[in-house]
Design a protein around this motif. Structure first.
Motif, PDB file in Angstrom:
ATOM      1  N   UNK A   1      24.823   3.923  -8.419  1.00  0.00           N
ATOM      2  CA  UNK A   1      23.636   4.062  -9.252  1.00  0.00           C
ATOM      3  C   UNK A   1      22.788   2.804  -9.159  1.00  0.00           C
ATOM      4  N   UNK A   2      21.469   2.966  -9.138  1.00  0.00           N
ATOM      5  CA  UNK A   2      20.561   1.830  -9.068  1.00  0.00           C
ATOM      6  C   UNK A   2      20.344   1.255 -10.461  1.00  0.00           C
ATOM      7  N   UNK A   3      20.205  -0.059 -10.528  1.00  0.00           N
ATOM      8  CA  UNK A   3      19.936  -0.703 -11.808  1.00  0.00           C
ATOM      9  C   UNK A   3      18.491  -0.454 -12.207  1.00  0.00           C
ATOM     10  N   UNK A   4      18.219  -0.671 -13.488  1.00  0.00           N
ATOM     11  CA  UNK A   4      16.866  -0.468 -13.997  1.00  0.00           C
ATOM     12  C   UNK A   4      15.890  -1.425 -13.320  1.00  0.00           C
ATOM     13  N   UNK A   5      16.317  -2.664 -13.122  1.00  0.00           N
ATOM     14  CA  UNK A   5      15.432  -3.653 -12.492  1.00  0.00           C
ATOM     15  C   UNK A   5      15.079  -3.255 -11.059  1.00  0.00           C
ATOM     16  N   UNK A   6      16.051  -2.679 -10.337  1.00  0.00           N
ATOM     17  CA  UNK A   6      15.784  -2.228  -8.978  1.00  0.00           C
ATOM     18  C   UNK A   6      14.798  -1.066  -8.966  1.00  0.00           C
ATOM     19  N   UNK A   7      14.978  -0.136  -9.896  1.00  0.00           N
ATOM     20  CA  UNK A   7      14.057   0.996 -10.002  1.00  0.00           C
ATOM     21  C   UNK A   7      12.643   0.513 -10.297  1.00  0.00           C
ATOM     22  N   UNK A   8      12.533  -0.423 -11.235  1.00  0.00           N
ATOM     23  CA  UNK A   8      11.223  -0.955 -11.596  1.00  0.00           C
ATOM     24  C   UNK A   8      10.565  -1.671 -10.422  1.00  0.00           C
ATOM     25  N   UNK A   9      11.376  -2.317  -9.590  1.00  0.00           N
ATOM     26  CA  UNK A   9      10.830  -3.027  -8.441  1.00  0.00           C
ATOM     27  C   UNK A   9      10.253  -2.047  -7.413  1.00  0.00           C
ATOM     28  N   UNK A  10      10.952  -0.938  -7.181  1.00  0.00           N
ATOM     29  CA  UNK A  10      10.432   0.068  -6.256  1.00  0.00           C
ATOM     30  C   UNK A  10       9.144   0.689  -6.799  1.00  0.00           C
ATOM     31  N   UNK A  11       9.099   0.908  -8.112  1.00  0.00           N
ATOM     32  CA  UNK A  11       7.883   1.440  -8.733  1.00  0.00           C
ATOM     33  C   UNK A  11       6.731   0.453  -8.568  1.00  0.00           C
ATOM     34  N   UNK A  12       7.010  -0.826  -8.802  1.00  0.00           N
ATOM     35  CA  UNK A  12       5.982  -1.862  -8.707  1.00  0.00           C
ATOM     36  C   UNK A  12       5.454  -1.988  -7.279  1.00  0.00           C
ATOM     37  N   UNK A  13       6.352  -1.972  -6.307  1.00  0.00           N
ATOM     38  CA  UNK A  13       5.934  -2.121  -4.908  1.00  0.00           C
ATOM     39  C   UNK A  13       5.039  -0.955  -4.490  1.00  0.00           C
ATOM     40  N   UNK A  14       5.425   0.272  -4.859  1.00  0.00           N
ATOM     41  CA  UNK A  14       4.602   1.422  -4.481  1.00  0.00           C
ATOM     42  C   UNK A  14       3.244   1.363  -5.203  1.00  0.00           C
ATOM     43  N   UNK A  15       3.235   0.940  -6.453  1.00  0.00           N
ATOM     44  CA  UNK A  15       1.978   0.826  -7.192  1.00  0.00           C
ATOM     45  C   UNK A  15       1.042  -0.154  -6.491  1.00  0.00           C
ATOM     46  N   UNK A  16       1.573  -1.317  -6.084  1.00  0.00           N
ATOM     47  CA  UNK A  16       0.757  -2.318  -5.409  1.00  0.00           C
ATOM     48  C   UNK A  16       0.302  -1.831  -4.036  1.00  0.00           C
ATOM     49  N   UNK A  17       1.154  -1.056  -3.369  1.00  0.00           N
ATOM     50  CA  UNK A  17       0.764  -0.492  -2.072  1.00  0.00           C
ATOM     51  C   UNK A  17      -0.409   0.466  -2.233  1.00  0.00           C
ATOM     52  N   UNK A  18      -0.347   1.310  -3.250  1.00  0.00           N
ATOM     53  CA  UNK A  18      -1.441   2.242  -3.502  1.00  0.00           C
ATOM     54  C   UNK A  18      -2.703   1.486  -3.903  1.00  0.00           C
ATOM     55  N   UNK A  19      -2.538   0.373  -4.599  1.00  0.00           N
ATOM     56  CA  UNK A  19      -3.685  -0.416  -5.056  1.00  0.00           C
ATOM     57  C   UNK A  19      -4.466  -0.972  -3.873  1.00  0.00           C
ATOM     58  N   UNK A  20      -3.780  -1.221  -2.764  1.00  0.00           N
ATOM     59  CA  UNK A  20      -4.450  -1.765  -1.578  1.00  0.00           C
ATOM     60  C   UNK A  20      -5.405  -0.753  -0.949  1.00  0.00           C
ATOM     61  N   UNK A  21      -5.188   0.545  -1.242  1.00  0.00           N
ATOM     62  CA  UNK A  21      -6.035   1.595  -0.671  1.00  0.00           C
ATOM     63  C   UNK A  21      -6.749   2.375  -1.777  1.00  0.00           C
ATOM     64  N   UNK A  22      -7.134   1.686  -2.822  1.00  0.00           N
ATOM     65  CA  UNK A  22      -7.675   2.352  -4.002  1.00  0.00           C
ATOM     66  C   UNK A  22      -9.041   2.999  -3.765  1.00  0.00           C
ATOM     67  N   UNK A  23      -9.775   2.529  -2.755  1.00  0.00           N
ATOM     68  CA  UNK A  23     -11.093   3.114  -2.482  1.00  0.00           C
ATOM     69  C   UNK A  23     -10.974   4.610  -2.171  1.00  0.00           C
ATOM     70  N   UNK A  24      -9.888   4.990  -1.484  1.00  0.00           N
ATOM     71  CA  UNK A  24      -9.674   6.404  -1.171  1.00  0.00           C
ATOM     72  C   UNK A  24      -9.584   7.239  -2.443  1.00  0.00           C
ATOM     73  N   UNK A  25      -9.018   6.665  -3.483  1.00  0.00           N
ATOM     74  CA  UNK A  25      -8.837   7.417  -4.720  1.00  0.00           C
ATOM     75  C   UNK A  25     -10.097   7.435  -5.565  1.00  0.00           C
ATOM     76  N   UNK A  26     -10.936   6.437  -5.419  1.00  0.00           N
ATOM     77  CA  UNK A  26     -12.230   6.481  -6.090  1.00  0.00           C
ATOM     78  C   UNK A  26     -13.058   7.646  -5.551  1.00  0.00           C
ATOM     79  N   UNK A  27     -13.018   7.837  -4.239  1.00  0.00           N
ATOM     80  CA  UNK A  27     -13.724   8.983  -3.665  1.00  0.00           C
ATOM     81  C   UNK A  27     -13.056  10.288  -4.087  1.00  0.00           C
ATOM     82  N   UNK A  28     -11.737  10.229  -4.297  1.00  0.00           N
ATOM     83  CA  UNK A  28     -11.020  11.410  -4.749  1.00  0.00           C
ATOM     84  C   UNK A  28     -11.462  11.869  -6.128  1.00  0.00           C
TER      85      UNK A  28
END
Length: 266
Positions: A1-28
């Motif tokens: 089982x993954x720890x809570x901190x590990x889960x939060x880190x994966x969530x944070x990394x994906x959030x920041x990755x999406x933030x790098x391409x946020x212009x696509x979502x503004x058009x969305x």
């Protein structure tokens, strides 16, 4: 089982990755606003002078259309394509050797993407929809709290269906057609395009035995007031039931997939 901190880190990394391409979502946001506008005028023409259809008033239908499309912005993700791509290029083999659950990582990554869509897509999109169309939002804080819980289950169930579809890549080399078919089925039978109450009687009854309604129709029907607050418990219970039920085929397919995996290239 993954720890809570590990889960939060994966969530944070994906959030920041999406933030790098946020212009696509503004058009969305603009694209979704156009979709909402198209369906608003379509349903306005369908209703005409009639006060209600299939239990929805014209005002409720306007809110239903806006909320359904904005909710889709939150729960939508490409986990199926990601899994298929990793199987195809062989990187899934490396993922499986790491000391954490591959499927749990995918779910956390999907949730990170969902949070990004919620804050930078769904919320501003809903504000624009309220300014352009006569959307009526509930004023009871309890209704908002229950809806957010139901929306979270919408994400879980939709992600489970995506994972199930993605796992098919372990058995079928190319699942692009399957992915497209799954998206059409989810949009149609979850109630994004047409509320389930408007489907023919036999088809509407069949939808009661499928998980699609738990993704869009149940939360949106509650949010618009068609489903009263007192009946929210049964809707939440149905979502929870489908979430638990979908764990079984996912577990079975994952166990079979690990034994069948063969890597091409990589």
């Amino acid at each position: 089982m993954m720890s809570v901190s590990t889960c939060l880190e994966f969530i944070r990394i994906r959030f920041l990755t999406m933030l790098a391409y946020r212009v696509n979502y503004y058009s969305g946001i603009i694209i979704y606003a156009i979709n909402i506008g198209a369906y608003y005028f379509l349903w306005k023409a369908i209703y005409g002078d009639q006060p209600s259809l299939a239990g929805f008033t014209a005002a409720q239908m306007t809110t239903y259309v806006a909320v359904s499309w904005m909710a889709r912005a939150f729960y939508f993700n490409n986990l199926d394509r990601e899994i298929a791509s990793e199987v195809r290029d062989g990187s899934v083999a490396v993922q499986m050797t790491r000391p954490y659950s591959y499927l749990m990582v995918k779910m956390m990554q999907g949730f990170g993407e969902g949070l990004f869509r919620l804050l930078l897509f769904m919320v501003p999109g809903m504000v624009i929809a309220c300014l352009l169309f006569p959307v009526k939002l509930p004023t009871d804080p309890k209704a908002w709290a229950v809806y957010l819980v139901m929306l979270f289950f919408s994400f879980l169930i939709n992600s489970q269906l995506n994972i199930l579809t993605g796992l098919c890549a372990f058995f079928i080399e190319n699942i692009d057609g399957m992915i497209r078919m799954k998206r059409v089925l989810v949009d149609l039978f979850s109630g994004v395009i047409v509320p389930i109450a408007f489907l023919p009687g036999w088809l509407s009854a069949a939808m009661q035995w499928l998980p699609f309604q738990a993704i869009t129709y149940l939360p949106s029907a509650f949010f618009t007031g068609r489903t009263p607050l007192g009946e929210a418990g049964s809707a939440l219970g149905l979502q929870l039931l489908w979430f638990v039920a979908l764990l079984l085929p996912i577990t079975f397919m994952w166990r079979s997939a690990r034994k069948r995996l063969f890597v091409q290239g990589g």
